[in-house]
Design an enzyme around this catalytic site. Structure first.
Site, mmCIF file in Angstrom:
data_model
loop_
_atom_site.group_PDB
_atom_site.id
_atom_site.type_symbol
_atom_site.label_atom_id
_atom_site.label_comp_id
_atom_site.label_asym_id
_atom_site.label_seq_id
_atom_site.Cartn_x
_atom_site.Cartn_y
_atom_site.Cartn_z
ATOM 1 N N TYR A 17 -45.558 1.046 -28.415
ATOM 2 C CA TYR A 17 -44.138 1.271 -28.682
ATOM 3 C C TYR A 17 -43.571 2.461 -27.897
ATOM 4 O O TYR A 17 -42.556 3.029 -28.300
ATOM 5 C CB TYR A 17 -43.918 1.473 -30.186
ATOM 6 C CG TYR A 17 -43.882 0.176 -30.979
ATOM 7 C CD1 TYR A 17 -43.083 -0.894 -30.579
ATOM 8 C CD2 TYR A 17 -44.623 0.027 -32.152
ATOM 9 C CE1 TYR A 17 -43.035 -2.075 -31.299
ATOM 10 C CE2 TYR A 17 -44.582 -1.157 -32.891
ATOM 11 C CZ TYR A 17 -43.777 -2.200 -32.447
ATOM 12 O OH TYR A 17 -43.717 -3.371 -33.172
ATOM 13 N N HIS A 52 -43.811 -9.451 -33.811
ATOM 14 C CA HIS A 52 -43.416 -8.828 -32.540
ATOM 15 C C HIS A 52 -43.699 -9.810 -31.420
ATOM 16 O O HIS A 52 -44.703 -10.521 -31.457
ATOM 17 C CB HIS A 52 -44.220 -7.543 -32.293
ATOM 18 C CG HIS A 52 -44.074 -7.034 -30.885
ATOM 19 N ND1 HIS A 52 -43.035 -6.233 -30.493
ATOM 20 C CD2 HIS A 52 -44.805 -7.273 -29.765
ATOM 21 C CE1 HIS A 52 -43.142 -5.984 -29.186
ATOM 22 N NE2 HIS A 52 -44.214 -6.601 -28.733
ATOM 23 N N GLU A 88 -48.478 -5.597 -22.492
ATOM 24 C CA GLU A 88 -48.963 -5.688 -23.872
ATOM 25 C C GLU A 88 -50.271 -6.490 -23.962
ATOM 26 O O GLU A 88 -51.172 -6.120 -24.720
ATOM 27 C CB GLU A 88 -47.867 -6.282 -24.758
ATOM 28 C CG GLU A 88 -46.693 -5.299 -24.885
ATOM 29 C CD GLU A 88 -45.440 -5.869 -25.539
ATOM 30 O OE1 GLU A 88 -45.434 -7.057 -25.923
ATOM 31 O OE2 GLU A 88 -44.465 -5.111 -25.670
#
Ligand code: CMP
Length: 143
Positions: free
Chosen positions: A49, A115, A126
């Site tokens: 994040y 997410h 990611e």
């Protein structure tokens, strides 16, 4: 073939929504190519994040995402990044359409169930953070 990173957040896992969520992406026609139940270490959460570091809710966000097991996944298929985002619905469940995951199951922006990567660049980043040779220690039993 395009890939994306999707993650059932601690609220979704706790509410037994993994099967429902996996089922939606399977039925759409996407292929699950990686998955694990894990508790995210603090440092990984902060890295994941990182773009929200300056936001007032950053601490809350990291505390929540590390508060219990998540179900981290990689899905593959035609336009999977944008289609998965559509299937998830708006970030804030109060704005998410009925029929989307957040619209059907979520109530608040913090606890918004799932997410998903928002672009090819973030998908690559990611997937690299969660699925690589060095992260086998995150795959031990969560209980
Ligand atoms: P996600 O797609 O995981 O990416 C960033 C997250 O920040 C987002 O989902 C929300 O869950 C969370 N978020 C956004 N705005 C707020 C807010 N005002 N308070 C708490 N969390 C937020």
């Amino acid at each position: 073939m395009e890939k994306t990173f999707l993650m059932v957040k601690p609220d979704g896992v706790q509410r037994n929504l993994i099967g429902e969520i996996v089922s939606r992406f399977e039925k759409k026609g996407f292929q699950l190519v990686g998955a694990k139940l894990m508790v995210i270490p603090q440092e990984l959460a902060q890295e994941h994040y990182g773009e929200h570091k300056e936001r007032p809710f950053f601490g809350e966000l990291v505390d929540f995402i590390t508060s219990g097991p998540v179900f981290a996944m990689v899905w593959q298929g035609e336009n999977v990044i944008s289609t998965a985002r559509q299937m998830m619905g708006s970030t804030n469940p109060k704005d998410a359409a009925t029929g989307t995951i957040r619209g059907d199951f979520g109530l608040t922006v913090g606890k918004n169930i799932i997410h998903g990567s928002d672009s090819p660049t973030s998908a690559e980043r990611e997937i690299g953070l969660f699925f690589n040779e060095g992260v086998t220690e995150y795959t031990k039993l969560v209980n």
